[in-house]
Enzyme design. Structure first.
Site, PDB file in Angstrom:
ATOM      1  CD  GLU A 294      -3.579   0.185   2.487  1.00 12.82           C
ATOM      2  OE1 GLU A 294      -3.662  -0.186   1.926  1.00 12.82           O
ATOM      3  OE2 GLU A 294      -3.437   1.186   3.053  1.00 12.82           O
ATOM      4  CG  HIS A 323       7.018 -29.169   1.692  1.00  7.84           C
ATOM      5  ND1 HIS A 323       7.769 -30.085   1.470  1.00  7.84           N
ATOM      6  CD2 HIS A 323       7.485 -28.754   2.751  1.00  7.84           C
ATOM      7  CE1 HIS A 323       8.837 -30.407   2.092  1.00  7.84           C
ATOM      8  NE2 HIS A 323       8.641 -29.583   3.544  1.00  7.84           N
ATOM      9  CE  LYS A 434     -10.705   3.225   2.951  1.00  6.14           C
ATOM     10  NZ  LYS A 434      -9.567   4.101   3.304  1.00  6.14           N
TER      11      LYS A 434
HETATM   12  O1  PA5 Z   1      -3.043   2.090   6.369  1.00  7.49           O
HETATM   13  C1  PA5 Z   1      -4.435   2.327   5.855  1.00  7.49           C
HETATM   14  O2  PA5 Z   1      -3.687   3.976   5.970  1.00  7.49           O
HETATM   15  C2  PA5 Z   1      -4.927   1.307   5.685  1.00  7.49           C
HETATM   16  O3  PA5 Z   1      -4.779   0.362   5.427  1.00  7.49           O
HETATM   17  C3  PA5 Z   1      -5.680   1.996   6.532  1.00  7.49           C
HETATM   18  O4  PA5 Z   1      -4.737   0.887   8.148  1.00  7.49           O
HETATM   19  C4  PA5 Z   1      -7.480   0.522   6.192  1.00  7.49           C
HETATM   20  O5  PA5 Z   1      -8.061   1.171   5.532  1.00  7.49           O
HETATM   21  C5  PA5 Z   1      -8.268   0.657   7.704  1.00  7.49           C
HETATM   22  O6  PA5 Z   1      -8.777   2.363   8.310  1.00  7.49           O
HETATM   23  P1  PA5 Z   1      -8.973   2.957   9.267  1.00  7.49           P
HETATM   24  O7  PA5 Z   1      -7.556   2.615  10.395  1.00  7.49           O
HETATM   25  O8  PA5 Z   1      -8.727   4.425   9.182  1.00  7.49           O
HETATM   26  O9  PA5 Z   1     -10.185   2.321   9.142  1.00  7.49           O
END
Ligand code: PA5
Length: 471
Positions: A294, A323, A434
């Site tokens: 990410e 494996h 989203k």
């Molecule tokens: O790293 C990130 O920003 C995302 O993976 C968030 O952790 C994830 O989308 C969850 O978001 P939030 O903590 O706002 O609920």
């Protein structure tokens, strides 16, 4: 404060051409030629941290949140179970932390003072419904963890769980058993906490989800399970100091970033495998995958230029994946750089007994010794075919080493972001999905997205779909 010894190695000899040949290795000259860029990447990260943009970088030296959590613990009602509702960075880090130090979830035994913890992180109702059916709200704590406070999946699970708790123990009981971890000011969860007087811990606004494991996001669940939070943060802070060094030979996180960036961009190895030889680190590999993917997979560079760049992280665990995936690593495309994680001291061991006429060569060996041999054999086999790999080695899996490991990968991600020329701290690609999901669910304010969906559906209209039915 206790001072625990730390040992952390980054052994990268089997990623270098001097050891495994030019086909798969990077030359020392190439790495040295990169030293200045890497040093600039470290400086740029520190400048952003000093400017208040990257809160994760120095947060381990600020212990106010630890004291706040310690003060909170005695006021909690008795509990044998904890449910953490969060997703992505609001679940993966805490889970990696707990399972690394307390063992795989299935083995947690609720005992006096130490509850069992659950991370139903998906909107698939399968796990959450089973948990809500099985657990008794009168002995359960409910943690809603969301940095933004507005994530659909977490909001839905939280509303469902609240309803079950409310019916079982009433509004007062629900309030006593709810804890919120979210932004200090912003978001719907913060507003709810204020409105209902719920206990709420802050995530500093300059720390994003996937960099939040060493904030209340990981520390609260850790404290509930009795972890030594100060040692965890000491380990992170120790690694932070190393990570501020501009010299690539003294800064393991910068070296890790440089090796991966060079192997990817100059030698065509975009697939970055993290393969701990420890069951307790399975969720840690999942946490790394989110962090690396990410943070580094981005359409645009820092200046807005089109890039569409990013490595593809892959989790594996040894020896199990020998494996499953190692055949591909050994003989498939030469597009991977593999990092093994070795924990030297076993948390426990089993000795293979002697049995007349059956596998006698194993008699008397510890299972950890066998695991180590498997790791070494795999690493050398890959290297013998010019397939690069490195090993991150810690002497044991305790709080202080785990803190160092978490920070090592976080800092490496920040440095890699600089080397790739992208912003490692946003996630515009996740936002679009989203928004479209919100539109599909009829959320007000998403009319434009609804129009976009209709246009796309109009074009596709199931013209390329197959359906098979047996009545
Ligand atoms: O790293 C990130 O920003 C995302 O993976 C968030 O952790 C994830 O989308 C969850 O978001 P939030 O903590 O706002 O609920």
């Amino acid at each position: 404060m206790n001072h625990h010894p730390i040992r952390f190695d980054l052994d990268y000899s089997l990623a270098m051409s001097e050891t495994i040949g030019a086909r798969g290795g990077l030359s020392q000259r190439e790495l040295e030629a990169e030293a200045e860029r890497v040093s600039d990447a470290v400086s740029a990260t520190i400048t952003r941290a000093d400017g208040g943009e990257l809160g994760f970088f120095r947060s381990a030296s600020d212990r106010r949140i630890v004291r706040e959590i310690e003060a909170l613990l005695p006021s909690l009602p008795p509990h044998r179970e904890v449910i953490v509702l969060g997703i992505g960075g609001s679940s993966l880090g805490a889970r990696a932390l707990i399972e690394a130090l307390r063992g795989p979830h299935a083995l947690h035994e609720p005992k006096e003072g130490s509850p069992r913890i659950h991370f139903p992180d998906n909107s698939d109702p399968f796990v959450l419904s089973a948990l809500l059916h099985r657990l008794d709200p009168r002995e359960t704590l409910l943690i809603a963890a969301s940095k933004s406070g507005g994530t659909i999946e977490t909001a839905a699970s939280f509303l469902v769980a609240r309803d079950v708790f409310r019916r079982a123990i009433g509004e007062k009981g629900l309030r006593e058993r709810t804890l919120i971890v979210t932004d200090p000011q912003e978001g719907a969860l913060r507003a709810l906490a204020q409105k209902e007087g719920l206990r709420a811990l802050p995530i500093p606004s300059n720390i994003g989800g996937r960099f939040s494991v060493l904030t209340a996001m990981g520390l609260l669940p850790g404290a509930l399970l009795g972890l030594d939070l100060d040692s965890l943060l000491d380990g992170a802070d120790w690694m932070r100091k190393l990570s501020e060094t501009r010299d690539i030979r003294q800064n393991p996180a910068a070296l890790f970033a440089a090796l991966h960036h060079l192997h990817h961009t100059r030698h065509g190895r975009p697939i970055h495998v993290l393969m701990p030889y420890a069951d307790a680190l399975r969720p840690f590999a999942a946490w790394f995958v989110q962090l690396w993917a990410e943070s580094l997979g981005k359409r645009r560079g820092r200046g807005g230029e089109a890039l569409e760049i990013g490595p593809t992280p892959l989790p594996a665990v040894g020896a199990t994946d020998q494996h499953a995936q190692v055949q591909l690593f050994m003989e498939g495309p030469r597009d991977k750089l593999i990092t093994f994680v070795e924990v030297e001291a076993p948390s426990q061991d089993l000795v293979v007994p002697r049995e007349e006429g059956a596998f006698e060569y194993l008699a008397g060996l510890g299972m950890k010794e066998i695991l180590d041999a498997e790791r070494k054999g795999t690493s050398l086999a890959l290297a013998s075919d010019g397939r690069p790999n490195l090993t991150v080695r810690v002497s044991r899996l305790d709080e202080v080493h785990l803190g160092a490991l978490f920070f090592f990968f976080e800092a490496a991600t920040a440095f890699a972001g600089e080397l790739y020329g992208i912003d490692a701290f946003d996630q515009p690609g996740v936002e679009k999905g989203k928004r479209l999901a919100s539109a599909i669910l009829g959320r007000p304010g998403f009319d434009e997205e609804r129009g976009e969906i209709q246009a796309m559906e109009g074009r596709s209209n199931q013209t390329h779909a197959l359906r098979f039915i047996r009545a």
